[in-house]
Design a protein around this motif. Structure first.
Motif, PDB file in Angstrom:
ATOM      1  N   THR A 134      -6.104   7.880  -6.903  1.00  0.00           N
ATOM      2  CA  THR A 134      -5.709   6.933  -6.169  1.00  0.00           C
ATOM      3  C   THR A 134      -7.635   6.866  -4.882  1.00  0.00           C
ATOM      4  OG1 THR A 134      -4.318   5.032  -4.337  1.00  0.00           O
ATOM      5  CG2 THR A 134      -4.803   7.783  -4.247  1.00  0.00           C
ATOM      6  N   VAL A 135      -7.820   5.817  -4.753  1.00  0.00           N
ATOM      7  CA  VAL A 135      -8.422   5.472  -3.505  1.00  0.00           C
ATOM      8  C   VAL A 135      -8.526   5.061  -2.828  1.00  0.00           C
ATOM      9  CG1 VAL A 135     -10.626   4.743  -5.592  1.00  0.00           C
ATOM     10  CG2 VAL A 135      -9.452   2.997  -4.076  1.00  0.00           C
ATOM     11  N   ASN A 136      -7.344   4.886  -2.659  1.00  0.00           N
ATOM     12  CA  ASN A 136      -6.385   3.792  -1.325  1.00  0.00           C
ATOM     13  C   ASN A 136      -6.115   5.485  -0.229  1.00  0.00           C
ATOM     14  OD1 ASN A 136      -6.485   1.494  -1.759  1.00  0.00           O
ATOM     15  ND2 ASN A 136      -4.744   1.074  -2.270  1.00  0.00           N
ATOM     16  N   ASN A 137      -5.864   4.981   1.273  1.00  0.00           N
ATOM     17  CA  ASN A 137      -6.167   5.729   1.862  1.00  0.00           C
ATOM     18  C   ASN A 137      -4.022   6.410   2.279  1.00  0.00           C
ATOM     19  OD1 ASN A 137      -8.417   6.378   3.818  1.00  0.00           O
ATOM     20  ND2 ASN A 137      -8.000   4.165   3.724  1.00  0.00           N
ATOM     21  N   CYS A 138      -3.862   7.315   1.841  1.00  0.00           N
ATOM     22  CA  CYS A 138      -1.787   7.844   2.239  1.00  0.00           C
ATOM     23  C   CYS A 138      -2.100   8.581   2.915  1.00  0.00           C
ATOM     24  CB  CYS A 138      -2.125   7.419   0.669  1.00  0.00           C
ATOM     25  SG  CYS A 138      -0.350   8.013   0.122  1.00  0.00           S
ATOM     26  N   MET A 191       0.280   3.890   2.411  1.00  0.00           N
ATOM     27  CA  MET A 191      -1.198   3.788   2.024  1.00  0.00           C
ATOM     28  C   MET A 191      -2.120   2.160   2.562  1.00  0.00           C
ATOM     29  SD  MET A 191      -0.093   4.015  -1.824  1.00  0.00           S
ATOM     30  CE  MET A 191      -1.748   4.333  -2.654  1.00  0.00           C
ATOM     31  N   TRP A 192      -2.875   2.661   2.768  1.00  0.00           N
ATOM     32  CA  TRP A 192      -3.742   1.490   3.613  1.00  0.00           C
ATOM     33  C   TRP A 192      -4.732   0.938   3.064  1.00  0.00           C
ATOM     34  CZ3 TRP A 192      -2.939   5.853   5.293  1.00  0.00           C
ATOM     35  CH2 TRP A 192      -4.200   6.416   6.051  1.00  0.00           C
ATOM     36  N   GLN A 193      -5.616   0.012   3.698  1.00  0.00           N
ATOM     37  CA  GLN A 193      -6.934  -0.337   3.550  1.00  0.00           C
ATOM     38  C   GLN A 193      -7.693  -1.815   3.553  1.00  0.00           C
ATOM     39  OE1 GLN A 193      -7.395  -1.180  -1.155  1.00  0.00           O
ATOM     40  NE2 GLN A 193      -9.730  -1.117  -0.603  1.00  0.00           N
ATOM     41  N   LEU A 194      -8.532  -1.490   4.797  1.00  0.00           N
ATOM     42  CA  LEU A 194      -9.768  -2.276   5.692  1.00  0.00           C
ATOM     43  C   LEU A 194     -10.243  -3.657   4.916  1.00  0.00           C
ATOM     44  CD1 LEU A 194      -9.847  -2.645   8.093  1.00  0.00           C
ATOM     45  CD2 LEU A 194     -11.883  -2.203   8.387  1.00  0.00           C
ATOM     46  N   MET A 195      -9.210  -4.615   4.799  1.00  0.00           N
ATOM     47  CA  MET A 195     -10.039  -5.602   4.479  1.00  0.00           C
ATOM     48  C   MET A 195     -10.227  -6.843   5.107  1.00  0.00           C
ATOM     49  SD  MET A 195      -6.879  -6.096   1.144  1.00  0.00           S
ATOM     50  CE  MET A 195      -8.132  -7.434   0.386  1.00  0.00           C
ATOM     51  N   GLY A 196     -11.884  -6.643   5.690  1.00  0.00           N
ATOM     52  CA  GLY A 196     -12.317  -7.772   6.914  1.00  0.00           C
ATOM     53  C   GLY A 196     -11.487  -7.346   8.132  1.00  0.00           C
ATOM     54  N   PRO A 216      -5.705  -0.861  16.864  1.00  0.00           N
ATOM     55  CA  PRO A 216      -7.585  -0.480  17.726  1.00  0.00           C
ATOM     56  C   PRO A 216      -8.124  -0.236  16.147  1.00  0.00           C
ATOM     57  CG  PRO A 216      -5.485   1.121  17.642  1.00  0.00           C
ATOM     58  CD  PRO A 216      -5.055   0.015  17.365  1.00  0.00           C
ATOM     59  N   GLU A 217      -9.931  -0.624  16.143  1.00  0.00           N
ATOM     60  CA  GLU A 217     -10.205   0.322  15.283  1.00  0.00           C
ATOM     61  C   GLU A 217     -10.820   2.382  15.111  1.00  0.00           C
ATOM     62  OE1 GLU A 217     -13.945  -2.279  14.778  1.00  0.00           O
ATOM     63  OE2 GLU A 217     -12.198  -3.981  15.024  1.00  0.00           O
ATOM     64  N   ARG A 218      -9.927   3.089  15.787  1.00  0.00           N
ATOM     65  CA  ARG A 218      -9.789   4.287  15.831  1.00  0.00           C
ATOM     66  C   ARG A 218      -7.559   4.801  15.648  1.00  0.00           C
ATOM     67  NH1 ARG A 218      -6.814   4.526  20.172  1.00  0.00           N
ATOM     68  NH2 ARG A 218      -6.861   2.491  22.090  1.00  0.00           N
ATOM     69  N   GLU A 219      -8.051   6.044  15.856  1.00  0.00           N
ATOM     70  CA  GLU A 219      -6.947   6.428  15.741  1.00  0.00           C
ATOM     71  C   GLU A 219      -5.720   6.117  16.667  1.00  0.00           C
ATOM     72  OE1 GLU A 219      -6.819  11.269  13.630  1.00  0.00           O
ATOM     73  OE2 GLU A 219      -6.506  11.123  15.530  1.00  0.00           O
ATOM     74  N   THR A 220      -4.682   5.801  16.330  1.00  0.00           N
ATOM     75  CA  THR A 220      -3.428   4.887  16.491  1.00  0.00           C
ATOM     76  C   THR A 220      -2.468   5.569  16.704  1.00  0.00           C
ATOM     77  OG1 THR A 220      -2.337   3.460  17.762  1.00  0.00           O
ATOM     78  CG2 THR A 220      -2.881   2.715  15.384  1.00  0.00           C
ATOM     79  N   SER A 221      -1.005   5.457  17.542  1.00  0.00           N
ATOM     80  CA  SER A 221       0.190   6.653  17.152  1.00  0.00           C
ATOM     81  C   SER A 221       0.498   5.155  16.269  1.00  0.00           C
ATOM     82  CB  SER A 221       1.155   7.136  18.359  1.00  0.00           C
ATOM     83  OG  SER A 221       0.073   7.800  18.891  1.00  0.00           O
ATOM     84  N   VAL A 222       1.733   5.788  15.407  1.00  0.00           N
ATOM     85  CA  VAL A 222       2.717   5.007  14.469  1.00  0.00           C
ATOM     86  C   VAL A 222       4.054   5.492  13.885  1.00  0.00           C
ATOM     87  CG1 VAL A 222       0.719   3.895  13.121  1.00  0.00           C
ATOM     88  CG2 VAL A 222       1.500   6.531  12.476  1.00  0.00           C
ATOM     89  N   ASP A 267      -5.754   6.577  11.302  1.00  0.00           N
ATOM     90  CA  ASP A 267      -7.069   5.127  11.730  1.00  0.00           C
ATOM     91  C   ASP A 267      -7.011   4.369  10.679  1.00  0.00           C
ATOM     92  OD1 ASP A 267      -8.980   4.370  12.225  1.00  0.00           O
ATOM     93  OD2 ASP A 267     -10.168   6.025  12.937  1.00  0.00           O
ATOM     94  N   PHE A 268      -7.000   2.881  10.870  1.00  0.00           N
ATOM     95  CA  PHE A 268      -6.587   1.785  10.012  1.00  0.00           C
ATOM     96  C   PHE A 268      -8.214   1.789   9.339  1.00  0.00           C
ATOM     97  CE2 PHE A 268      -2.360   1.415  12.310  1.00  0.00           C
ATOM     98  CZ  PHE A 268      -1.824   1.296  10.879  1.00  0.00           C
TER      99      PHE A 268
END
Length: 473
Positions: A69-73, A84-89, A199-205, A234-235
């Protein structure tokens, strides 16, 4: 073989173990059969240090594969949830996969406090499947308090407390016991009070699993079904591959009809031995709780529901094992108001939550079990699954009794007048081996007998009357 399918029975066969990845026999100190649910070792062998072991045929070269897969997981909650996540704009597309039932949900989102797993103040999305409507769920939630939503505060959908659902459901699927929901949400919304900016950085989830209530909304989750450690994502990142395939390798389990539950209502002496729990047709389906493979057999019946009377005395002949050094064969018998049991493995505060009616005494303030006896176990004579048998009676024909040397123990219990209507026979050292004891008043049982006698008397009178009419005719 990189699979989590249920193992078949093995008898008189060699089994080849393929170690994963780059692991070799020189990297391990022991090999064990381990139960994750009950954290119990069912047997192990130590690996000597001076082995001369050649590599397996065809495995002299170590190869690696590129993730499919090319997605993050990322995995959470011990692998039960995959994110799994992927930035879309200006949006982020997120796919949540959880090993949950149809009446459960997965909540995932931003922690209420940076640097730790904090539920209060968290901004999460609840996903699941609403079996009442047949629709998948992806709902924006804000958690102002650890409580069910009252329309003002608590764990509430944004739209119930004056906000809006900023989540867009893309698709949903339920297969092999896994619910997968894909949704998008903006990095930034116009609801700064109820929505946190991503945020455009690491964040707690954070993540949690719980039950859906009658409204199809998130209900309370169990303590063990939420994240406790600080997990960071980091999303805006890419190529984060920290998931295994274990979530998806478990095949569909067909619906299995449980065996008919056994009952005992007219005995004052009982035998208590250990036996197999009956796979998917036995203990777990009868009680609704997980089984670790063995359970109590009372009068040679699998966890029968027993009825006793207040004021009467009952005797249990116990053969659960009396060697505390061997926990797999040490199951003292006791009677409690706990549906879980396991009094001996609880801490003092947890023990205070149970009331014990028989089978436990104290010495200098420390509890100890009084009814263990020699170890007797009903064991299988075949290696096929218990699910292959339509009835417990047919399954019981495949068992044989094996007993260690020694004498049984005896537990004598006089049922007090203030004993609750429902108590349980359990194992002192392990959870979930026993089942229910229904406690009734003596006159209640006599009343049932009188009712039966009355019905029989009326029936006899009526039959005599009909016979007389036929005679006169």
């Amino acid at each position: 073989m990189d699979s989590l399918e249920r193992l078949r029975g093995y008898q008189g066969e060699d089994i080849e173990i393929v170690l994963p990845g780059n692991l070799t026999v020189y990297d391990i100190h022991w090999f064990a059969v381990w139960c994750v649910e009950y954290r119990h070792n069912f047997g192990h062998v130590l690996i000597p240090r001076d082995l001369d072991v050649p590599p397996a045929l065809g495995q002299t070269k170590i190869t690696t594969s590129t993730p499919k897969t090319v997605n993050n997981c990322k995995e959470m909650l011990e692998g039960r949830v995959q994110v799994m996540w992927q930035l879309m704009g200006e949006d982020v597309q997120i796919q949540i996969s959880g090993r949950i039932r149809e009446d459960q949900y997965v909540a995932f989102g931003l922690s209420g406090r940076e640097g730790q797993a904090e539920m209060i103040g968290g901004d999460v999305v609840v996903i699941g499947y609403n079996n009442r409507t047949g629709n998948f769920i992806a709902e924006d939630y804000y958690m102002s308090d650890i409580a069910q939503c009252d329309g003002k505060k608590g764990v509430c959908p944004d739209k119930r407390v004056g906000g809006r659902n900023d989540v867009v459901l893309v698709r949903g699927e339920r297969k092999n016991g896994i619910t997968t929901v894909t949704y998008t949400r903006p990095l930034r919304t116009n609801e700064p009070v109820k929505d946190r900016m991503i945020p455009e950085r690491e964040t707690s989830v954070i993540a949690a699993i719980g039950l859906l209530n009658a409204r199809g909304e998130a209900n309370a989750h169990e303590k063990l079904d939420k994240t406790d450690e600080d997990i960071r994502i980091d999303f805006t990142s890419s190529n984060v591959h920290e998931c295994t395939n274990s979530l998806y390798n478990i095949p569909d389990t067909p619906e299995i009809e449980p065996w008919k539950a056994a009952v005992i209502t007219d005995k004052d002496t009982f035998t208590a031995k250990i036996g197999p729990a009956g796979s998917n047709k036995g203990y777990s389906r009868i009680t609704g709780t997980p089984s670790w493979g063995i359970a109590w057999y009372i009068n040679d019946l699998l966890i029968p529901e027993i009825t006793v009377e207040r004021g009467r005395t009952y005797t249990f002949i116990v053969e659960g094992g009396n060697d505390p050094v061997n926990p797999a064969k040490y199951h003292p018998f006791y009677i409690t108001d706990s549906s879980e049991g396991g009094f001996g493995q609880k801490n003092e505060a947890q023990q205070m939550e149970q009331k014990v009616f028989a089978g436990v005494k104290h010495n200098s303030g420390y509890p100890y079990p009084t009814a263990a006896g020699r170890y007797c176990e009903w064991t299988r004579t075949t290696v096929d699954s218990a699910d292959n048998y339509d009835t417990f009676e047919s399954f019981f024909q495949t068992l044989e009794l094996k007993c260690d040397k020694g004498e049984p123990a005896k537990l004598v219990w006089t049922v007090e007048e203030d004993t609750p209507d429902l108590v349980y026979y359990q194992c002192y050292t392990h959870n979930h081996l026993g089942w229910k004891i229904n406690v009734v008043d003596a006159n209640q049982s006599q009343g049932n007998i009188n009712s039966i006698n009355h019905v029989l008397s009326v029936f006899t009178t009526f039959a005599t009357f009909i016979a007389l009419l036929l005679f006169l005719r």
